[in-house]
Design a protein around this motif. Structure first.
Motif, mmCIF file in Angstrom:
data_model
loop_
_atom_site.group_PDB
_atom_site.id
_atom_site.type_symbol
_atom_site.label_atom_id
_atom_site.label_comp_id
_atom_site.label_asym_id
_atom_site.label_seq_id
_atom_site.Cartn_x
_atom_site.Cartn_y
_atom_site.Cartn_z
ATOM 1 N N SER A 296 -45.475 -1.795 -4.459
ATOM 2 C CA SER A 296 -44.922 -3.256 -4.413
ATOM 3 C C SER A 296 -45.821 -4.073 -4.353
ATOM 4 O O SER A 296 -45.897 -5.184 -3.342
ATOM 5 N N PRO A 297 -47.093 -3.908 -5.167
ATOM 6 C CA PRO A 297 -47.996 -5.122 -5.023
ATOM 7 C C PRO A 297 -47.619 -6.561 -5.394
ATOM 8 O O PRO A 297 -46.774 -6.709 -6.339
ATOM 9 N N MET A 298 -48.227 -7.503 -4.637
ATOM 10 C CA MET A 298 -48.171 -9.023 -4.795
ATOM 11 C C MET A 298 -48.905 -9.430 -5.987
ATOM 12 O O MET A 298 -49.777 -10.096 -5.776
ATOM 13 N N ILE A 299 -48.402 -9.001 -7.174
ATOM 14 C CA ILE A 299 -49.277 -9.614 -8.289
ATOM 15 C C ILE A 299 -48.961 -10.953 -8.375
ATOM 16 O O ILE A 299 -49.661 -11.813 -8.866
ATOM 17 N N LEU A 300 -47.669 -11.439 -8.078
ATOM 18 C CA LEU A 300 -47.274 -12.754 -7.950
ATOM 19 C C LEU A 300 -45.843 -12.771 -7.088
ATOM 20 O O LEU A 300 -44.883 -11.865 -7.464
ATOM 21 N N GLU B 77 -29.667 -6.349 7.172
ATOM 22 C CA GLU B 77 -29.182 -6.522 6.071
ATOM 23 C C GLU B 77 -30.307 -7.575 5.156
ATOM 24 O O GLU B 77 -30.369 -7.528 4.092
ATOM 25 N N GLU B 78 -31.150 -8.386 6.035
ATOM 26 C CA GLU B 78 -32.190 -9.034 5.398
ATOM 27 C C GLU B 78 -33.535 -8.339 5.261
ATOM 28 O O GLU B 78 -34.163 -8.978 4.508
ATOM 29 N N SER B 79 -33.573 -7.282 5.499
ATOM 30 C CA SER B 79 -34.889 -6.531 5.625
ATOM 31 C C SER B 79 -35.191 -5.835 4.200
ATOM 32 O O SER B 79 -34.203 -6.109 3.275
ATOM 33 N N ASN B 80 -36.411 -5.403 4.305
ATOM 34 C CA ASN B 80 -36.758 -4.772 2.813
ATOM 35 C C ASN B 80 -36.846 -3.417 2.891
ATOM 36 O O ASN B 80 -37.654 -2.707 1.901
ATOM 37 N N THR B 81 -35.874 -2.724 3.652
ATOM 38 C CA THR B 81 -35.713 -1.277 3.482
ATOM 39 C C THR B 81 -34.160 -0.901 3.630
ATOM 40 O O THR B 81 -33.512 -1.760 4.177
ATOM 41 N N GLN B 82 -33.885 0.149 2.996
ATOM 42 C CA GLN B 82 -32.460 0.478 3.277
ATOM 43 C C GLN B 82 -32.351 1.841 4.465
ATOM 44 O O GLN B 82 -31.418 2.470 4.536
ATOM 45 N N GLN C 103 -43.116 0.937 -8.108
ATOM 46 C CA GLN C 103 -42.282 -0.440 -8.121
ATOM 47 C C GLN C 103 -40.916 -0.355 -7.664
ATOM 48 O O GLN C 103 -40.423 0.847 -7.751
ATOM 49 N N ALA C 104 -40.426 -1.170 -6.928
ATOM 50 C CA ALA C 104 -39.205 -1.114 -6.236
ATOM 51 C C ALA C 104 -38.068 -2.139 -7.056
ATOM 52 O O ALA C 104 -38.259 -3.196 -7.237
ATOM 53 N N GLU C 105 -37.331 -1.580 -7.699
ATOM 54 C CA GLU C 105 -36.338 -2.205 -8.437
ATOM 55 C C GLU C 105 -35.310 -3.070 -7.964
ATOM 56 O O GLU C 105 -35.028 -3.907 -8.605
ATOM 57 N N LEU C 106 -35.185 -3.206 -6.523
ATOM 58 C CA LEU C 106 -34.356 -3.910 -6.055
ATOM 59 C C LEU C 106 -35.133 -5.160 -5.116
ATOM 60 O O LEU C 106 -34.527 -5.910 -4.332
ATOM 61 N N ASP C 107 -36.550 -5.320 -5.584
ATOM 62 C CA ASP C 107 -37.610 -6.239 -5.157
ATOM 63 C C ASP C 107 -37.051 -7.454 -5.067
ATOM 64 O O ASP C 107 -36.708 -8.007 -6.011
ATOM 65 N N GLN C 108 -36.996 -8.387 -3.867
ATOM 66 C CA GLN C 108 -36.595 -9.706 -3.828
ATOM 67 C C GLN C 108 -37.634 -10.264 -3.181
ATOM 68 O O GLN C 108 -37.624 -11.726 -2.979
ATOM 69 N N THR C 109 -39.170 -10.017 -3.346
ATOM 70 C CA THR C 109 -40.199 -10.507 -2.657
ATOM 71 C C THR C 109 -41.434 -10.986 -3.669
ATOM 72 O O THR C 109 -41.931 -11.931 -3.583
ATOM 73 N N TYR D 251 -38.586 3.002 -8.430
ATOM 74 C CA TYR D 251 -37.612 3.737 -7.410
ATOM 75 C C TYR D 251 -36.438 2.582 -7.495
ATOM 76 O O TYR D 251 -36.436 1.604 -7.215
ATOM 77 N N PRO D 252 -35.191 3.542 -7.021
ATOM 78 C CA PRO D 252 -34.010 2.301 -7.028
ATOM 79 C C PRO D 252 -34.211 2.071 -5.126
ATOM 80 O O PRO D 252 -33.488 1.877 -4.278
ATOM 81 N N ALA D 253 -35.382 1.089 -4.880
ATOM 82 C CA ALA D 253 -35.998 0.682 -3.623
ATOM 83 C C ALA D 253 -35.922 -0.585 -3.251
ATOM 84 O O ALA D 253 -35.887 -1.565 -4.327
ATOM 85 N N LYS D 254 -35.859 -1.102 -2.062
ATOM 86 C CA LYS D 254 -36.216 -2.581 -1.655
ATOM 87 C C LYS D 254 -37.838 -2.372 -1.734
ATOM 88 O O LYS D 254 -38.300 -1.549 -1.918
ATOM 89 N N HIS D 255 -38.137 -3.454 -1.312
ATOM 90 C CA HIS D 255 -39.676 -4.107 -1.478
ATOM 91 C C HIS D 255 -40.565 -2.850 -0.557
ATOM 92 O O HIS D 255 -41.569 -2.613 -0.797
ATOM 93 N N GLU D 256 -40.181 -2.562 0.489
ATOM 94 C CA GLU D 256 -41.057 -1.597 1.442
ATOM 95 C C GLU D 256 -40.625 -0.113 1.115
ATOM 96 O O GLU D 256 -39.921 0.638 1.884
ATOM 97 N N ILE D 257 -41.111 0.221 0.040
ATOM 98 C CA ILE D 257 -40.698 1.692 -0.364
ATOM 99 C C ILE D 257 -41.236 2.625 0.502
ATOM 100 O O ILE D 257 -40.726 3.894 0.679
#
Length: 325
Positions: free
Chosen positions: A165-169, A210-215, A268-274, A295-301
């Motif tokens: 989940s690199p911060m390319i931007l 709920e606000e976090s970057n993990t499921q 890559q995290a498909e649900l990334d909001q960061t 992956y069908p993941a949030k930011h912190e895979i």
């Protein structure tokens, strides 16, 4: 029971906290070496090192924004079990490393090159400590950007690079990226680089699952409990300077992606909001030996629920064990 469960990859989420507290953390503590890297006098970078009896490779882990080495102990444990020596720094403004502002909840950096030069110094030191062993770098989010711009400078030293989940931007909300860059210039010229970004407040432990970057509820609860009891890892926001310098760093790594001549795996995290997924796609296309897995993941895979994490870890170790790539 905890000792047997601790050998599983990934750890079972049932009784996760007990397994970490009673088995994983004590085992890591028994082999941990802590030291400070002082590239510039007075600026001490805290580093943890975990070394198995017979290491076959060395992994340098680069954590993300507002994180710490402590947050990556579970991931470090998996590599340690597979005979990787693991090195994890707290980046400037994080954890036990030097700070450039008084507020312990606030992350500030003076120049993005500070991140790069510190990490390059750590790569050089690690290569000296472990001569002849392959060096691997894994970076998450902001740490992915730091890893990439640093490895560009040390391409001959690094066998493989993993960007999680690199911060390319970063995502900049309703403000377009060009406007965010101009705002950063203005804040620096007006002497407000150390001012907190809008919406910032000191750490108060109210951040919700709920606000976090993990499921993974188990992993979220475990680290939040650690944060609540440890002031050093209660980072909770950034300054205008951090945001502006991060955008400069990201522009640099996108421009120089072709310098990453070693095999690079972008997770890559498909649900990334960061961070921006299109920017990740553009970046990895520019890397000569780049590969992307989603992956069908949030930011912190790296600390997702187990049905995602087991695939993530499988892909990571397959990539590392491939011969000739």
């Amino acid at each position: 029971m905890e000792e047997t469960a601790a050998n599983q990859i990934p750890l079972p989420e049932d009784h996760y906290s007990e397994i970490m507290q009673k088995t994983v953390e004590p085992a890591l503590a028994a082999c941990r070496k802590e030291f400070f890297l002082e590239r510039i006098p007075g600026r001490k970078l805290y580093v943890e090192q975990f070394t198995p009896a017979h290491p076959k490779s060395v992994l340098i882990l680069s954590h993300g924004f507002t994180e710490s080495a402590l947050k990556f102990h579970e991931l470090a444990w998996y590599f340690y079990q597979k005979d990787y020596a693991v090195i994890i720094p707290d980046h400037a403004g994080h954890g036990k490393s030097f700070r450039l502002v008084q507020d312990p909840s606030l992350v500030h950096i003076d120049h993005w090159q500070t991140y790069r030069d510190d990490f390059c110094a750590l790569i050089d030191q690690t290569a000296e400590k472990f001569p002849g062993l392959p060096l691997i770098v894994l970076g998450h989010s902001m740490g992915g950007a730091i890893a990439a711009v640093s490895v560009e400078e040390r391409a001959a030293s690094i066998r493989k690079l993993i960007l999680s989940s690199p911060m390319i931007l970063p995502l900049t909300g309703s403000m377009p990226v060009p406007a965010a860059r101009l705002l950063g210039v203005w804040m620096k010229l007006s002497g407000q680089y150390t001012k907190p970004l809008p919406g910032y407040h000191p750490y108060d432990g109210t951040y919700t699952f709920e606000e976090s970057n993990t499921q993974s509820r188990a992993r979220f609860d475990y680290y939040q409990n650690l944060q609540n009891g440890n002031r050093e890892i209660q980072t909770d926001g950034g300054t205008y300077g951090w945001a502006a310098e991060s955008l400069k760093m990201d522009a640099r790594l996108m421009k120089n992606a072709a310098k990453l001549t070693m095999p690079v795996l972008l997770l890559q995290a498909e649900l990334d909001q960061t961070v921006s997924l299109p920017a990740q796609n553009q970046f990895i296309r520019r890397v000569p030996s780049g590969r992307l897995i989603s992956y069908p993941a949030k930011h912190e895979i790296y600390r997702e629920k187990n049905e995602i994490l087991q695939n993530y870890l499988r892909d990571v170790f397959r990539f590392l064990e491939e011969i000739g790539h």
